[in-house]
Motif scaffolding. Structure first.
Motif, PDB file in Angstrom:
ATOM      1  N   ALA A 235      58.068  44.028  79.762  1.00 31.51           N
ATOM      2  CA  ALA A 235      57.577  45.383  79.509  1.00 31.51           C
ATOM      3  C   ALA A 235      58.600  46.420  79.940  1.00 31.51           C
ATOM      4  O   ALA A 235      58.849  47.414  79.231  1.00 31.51           O
ATOM      5  CB  ALA A 235      56.253  45.603  80.232  1.00 31.51           C
ATOM      6  N   ALA A 236      59.232  46.205  81.096  1.00 37.62           N
ATOM      7  CA  ALA A 236      60.220  47.163  81.594  1.00 37.62           C
ATOM      8  C   ALA A 236      61.435  47.231  80.687  1.00 37.62           C
ATOM      9  O   ALA A 236      61.960  48.310  80.393  1.00 37.62           O
ATOM     10  CB  ALA A 236      60.638  46.767  83.013  1.00 37.62           C
ATOM     11  N   VAL A 237      61.886  46.058  80.225  1.00 36.05           N
ATOM     12  CA  VAL A 237      63.069  46.007  79.362  1.00 36.05           C
ATOM     13  C   VAL A 237      62.770  46.649  78.011  1.00 36.05           C
ATOM     14  O   VAL A 237      63.606  47.377  77.447  1.00 36.05           O
ATOM     15  CB  VAL A 237      63.540  44.553  79.210  1.00 36.05           C
ATOM     16  N   ARG A 238      61.587  46.415  77.483  1.00 30.23           N
ATOM     17  CA  ARG A 238      61.219  47.026  76.205  1.00 30.23           C
ATOM     18  C   ARG A 238      61.069  48.542  76.345  1.00 30.23           C
ATOM     19  O   ARG A 238      61.426  49.293  75.424  1.00 30.23           O
ATOM     20  CB  ARG A 238      59.951  46.384  75.661  1.00 30.23           C
ATOM     21  N   ARG A 239      60.578  49.000  77.480  1.00 33.12           N
ATOM     22  CA  ARG A 239      60.494  50.452  77.700  1.00 33.12           C
ATOM     23  C   ARG A 239      61.880  51.080  77.703  1.00 33.12           C
ATOM     24  O   ARG A 239      62.044  52.261  77.343  1.00 33.12           O
ATOM     25  CB  ARG A 239      59.785  50.750  79.024  1.00 33.12           C
ATOM     26  N   ALA A 240      62.873  50.309  78.119  1.00 33.00           N
ATOM     27  CA  ALA A 240      64.245  50.821  78.124  1.00 33.00           C
ATOM     28  C   ALA A 240      64.837  50.900  76.725  1.00 33.00           C
ATOM     29  O   ALA A 240      65.927  51.455  76.547  1.00 33.00           O
ATOM     30  CB  ALA A 240      65.124  49.946  79.016  1.00 33.00           C
ATOM     31  N   GLY A 241      64.130  50.319  75.737  1.00 35.05           N
ATOM     32  CA  GLY A 241      64.586  50.466  74.358  1.00 35.05           C
ATOM     33  C   GLY A 241      65.037  49.200  73.666  1.00 35.05           C
ATOM     34  O   GLY A 241      65.548  49.258  72.539  1.00 35.05           O
ATOM     35  N   PHE A 242      64.856  48.031  74.311  1.00 31.70           N
ATOM     36  CA  PHE A 242      65.260  46.780  73.688  1.00 31.70           C
ATOM     37  C   PHE A 242      64.091  46.170  72.919  1.00 31.70           C
ATOM     38  O   PHE A 242      62.933  46.284  73.322  1.00 31.70           O
ATOM     39  CB  PHE A 242      65.765  45.797  74.745  1.00 31.70           C
ATOM     40  N   ARG A 243      64.408  45.494  71.816  1.00 30.76           N
ATOM     41  CA  ARG A 243      63.354  44.888  70.983  1.00 30.76           C
ATOM     42  C   ARG A 243      62.951  43.508  71.497  1.00 30.76           C
ATOM     43  O   ARG A 243      61.797  43.103  71.357  1.00 30.76           O
ATOM     44  CB  ARG A 243      63.843  44.777  69.540  1.00 30.76           C
ATOM     45  N   PHE A 244      63.908  42.767  72.062  1.00 27.36           N
ATOM     46  CA  PHE A 244      63.640  41.407  72.533  1.00 27.36           C
ATOM     47  C   PHE A 244      64.149  41.265  73.965  1.00 27.36           C
ATOM     48  O   PHE A 244      65.156  41.875  74.348  1.00 27.36           O
ATOM     49  CB  PHE A 244      64.332  40.370  71.647  1.00 27.36           C
ATOM     50  N   CYS A 245      63.457  40.448  74.740  1.00 25.66           N
ATOM     51  CA  CYS A 245      63.833  40.197  76.134  1.00 25.66           C
ATOM     52  C   CYS A 245      63.874  38.696  76.364  1.00 25.66           C
ATOM     53  O   CYS A 245      62.904  37.984  76.072  1.00 25.66           O
ATOM     54  CB  CYS A 245      62.829  40.860  77.074  1.00 25.66           C
ATOM     55  N   ALA A 246      65.004  38.186  76.873  1.00 27.21           N
ATOM     56  CA  ALA A 246      65.162  36.760  77.141  1.00 27.21           C
ATOM     57  C   ALA A 246      65.626  36.560  78.576  1.00 27.21           C
ATOM     58  O   ALA A 246      66.394  37.367  79.109  1.00 27.21           O
ATOM     59  CB  ALA A 246      66.180  36.148  76.178  1.00 27.21           C
ATOM     60  N   LEU A 247      65.165  35.504  79.210  1.00 29.79           N
ATOM     61  CA  LEU A 247      65.594  35.139  80.557  1.00 29.79           C
ATOM     62  C   LEU A 247      66.592  33.997  80.452  1.00 29.79           C
ATOM     63  O   LEU A 247      66.281  32.936  79.893  1.00 29.79           O
ATOM     64  CB  LEU A 247      64.395  34.721  81.407  1.00 29.79           C
ATOM     65  N   ASP A 248      67.799  34.189  80.969  1.00 28.97           N
ATOM     66  CA  ASP A 248      68.851  33.177  80.902  1.00 28.97           C
ATOM     67  C   ASP A 248      68.590  32.110  81.965  1.00 28.97           C
ATOM     68  O   ASP A 248      68.641  32.388  83.162  1.00 28.97           O
ATOM     69  CB  ASP A 248      70.213  33.825  81.129  1.00 28.97           C
ATOM     70  N   LEU A 249      68.317  30.889  81.524  1.00 27.36           N
ATOM     71  CA  LEU A 249      67.962  29.817  82.446  1.00 27.36           C
ATOM     72  C   LEU A 249      69.142  29.292  83.244  1.00 27.36           C
ATOM     73  O   LEU A 249      68.954  28.545  84.205  1.00 27.36           O
ATOM     74  CB  LEU A 249      67.301  28.667  81.673  1.00 27.36           C
ATOM     75  N   ASP A 250      70.354  29.667  82.888  1.00 30.07           N
ATOM     76  CA  ASP A 250      71.522  29.281  83.678  1.00 30.07           C
ATOM     77  C   ASP A 250      71.705  30.174  84.899  1.00 30.07           C
ATOM     78  O   ASP A 250      72.483  29.852  85.789  1.00 30.07           O
ATOM     79  CB  ASP A 250      72.792  29.325  82.829  1.00 30.07           C
ATOM     80  N   GLY A 251      71.018  31.304  84.929  1.00 28.63           N
ATOM     81  CA  GLY A 251      71.138  32.197  86.075  1.00 28.63           C
ATOM     82  C   GLY A 251      72.361  33.085  86.007  1.00 28.63           C
ATOM     83  O   GLY A 251      73.187  33.005  85.097  1.00 28.63           O
ATOM     84  N   PHE A 252      72.471  33.944  87.011  1.00 28.08           N
ATOM     85  CA  PHE A 252      73.540  34.941  87.044  1.00 28.08           C
ATOM     86  C   PHE A 252      74.892  34.335  87.373  1.00 28.08           C
ATOM     87  O   PHE A 252      75.021  33.476  88.241  1.00 28.08           O
ATOM     88  CB  PHE A 252      73.219  36.016  88.085  1.00 28.08           C
ATOM     89  N   ALA A 253      75.925  34.815  86.671  1.00 27.31           N
ATOM     90  CA  ALA A 253      77.324  34.535  87.004  1.00 27.31           C
ATOM     91  C   ALA A 253      78.156  35.695  86.503  1.00 27.31           C
ATOM     92  O   ALA A 253      77.932  36.198  85.403  1.00 27.31           O
ATOM     93  CB  ALA A 253      77.802  33.222  86.382  1.00 27.31           C
TER      94      ALA A 253
END
Length: 268
Positions: A235-253
């Motif tokens: 919801a937060a990401v879509r409020r920022a103006g993005f159409r799709f939101c995905a969580l990267d399962l490899d994590g941050f690098a």
């Protein structure tokens, strides 16, 4: 290590430190101030690629440590080569930075100093070559200091940035080949601010498909928490103006977009 760094800085008449407020530039600004006093100036480049939270943090750090500090506007967002976002984007950004800092360094009668350390030399950073070509110096490299050394010295000096996570510019979140625009950078910043508010202090919002898709990276240890709060994050990401939101399962690098250029990502 601090003695080596200060001995290197003492060879300069005056220095203008490119100061983003991250661990590297913060130590460099403080060390230059310790050695050169009023002949050292920290300069923060302000543009759409600098998050407002980082701008405020840099100014507050300089005030706390008595470092002379000013801001200057840079024009990379107006340069077609930067907007095109090819693999050499960082070189055009660094050129804009050097163009802005050069007149200040000339007035001060000194050189421009960057917080590049030895570990940076192995990453894909075309901006380093652009900076070297313009005469900028890298005191950490000259003193033989790695990122771990920078953090160790910062801790020795009780700098609050000693453990600060890496915070690359917002443009580093945009997939190569997708145009970098102030509007897209503002959306990325809004989405990351929202994630911070949700408690994910280390995160990246990477964008693909000309900004349609937001790919969220958090440290692997936070993946379960992010999945549990996926509805809030989406919801937060879509409020920022993005159409799709995905969580990267490899994590941050760090440097994950460099994989598109065949370069390895740099894990924290």
């Amino acid at each position: 290590m601090l003695d080596r760094l200060e001995a290197r800085l003492a060879r300069e008449r005056a220095l203008v430190v490119a100061f983003s407020g991250g661990a590297d530039s913060a130590l460099l600004a403080v060390a230059a101030h310790r050695v050169l006093g009023e002949r050292a100036l920290a300069v923060t480049a302000v543009s759409p690629s600098l998050p407002e939270r980082e701008r405020r943090a840099a100014a507050a750090f300089a005030r706390r440590h008595g470092v002379a500090h000013v801001e200057v506007r840079t024009d990379e967002a107006e340069r077609p080569e930067y907007v095109a976002n090819g693999g050499d984007r960082c070189a055009h950004c660094k050129s804009a930075l050097l163009d802005a800092l050069a007149p200040i360094a000339a007035l001060a009668g000194g050189k421009i100093a960057l917080g590049t350390n030895l570990d940076d030399l192995g990453d894909h950073r075309p901006g380093q070559q652009a900076a070297a070509a313009r005469g900028a110096i890298a005191p950490f490299v000259d003193a033989g200091l790695t990122k771990a050394d920078v953090r160790a010295i910062s801790a020795h000096l009780d700098l609050e940035t000693a453990g600060k996570p890496a915070a690359a510019c917002l443009a580093s979140r945009v997939a190569y080949g997708d145009p970098v625009t102030p509007q897209l950078l503002a959306r990325i910043e809004a989405a990351e601010d929202a994630l911070h508010d949700l408690g994910f202090l280390i995160c990246r919002v990477r964008t693909h498909g000309d900004g349609a898709v937001a790919r969220i990276e958090v440290p692997p240890a936070d993946l379960d928490a992010a999945h549990a709060r996926r509805a809030e994050i989406s919801a937060a990401v879509r409020r920022a103006g993005f159409r799709f939101c995905a969580l990267d399962l490899d994590g941050f690098a760090s440097g994950r977009m460099n994989v598109l250029l065949g370069m390895p990502a740099v894990h924290p």
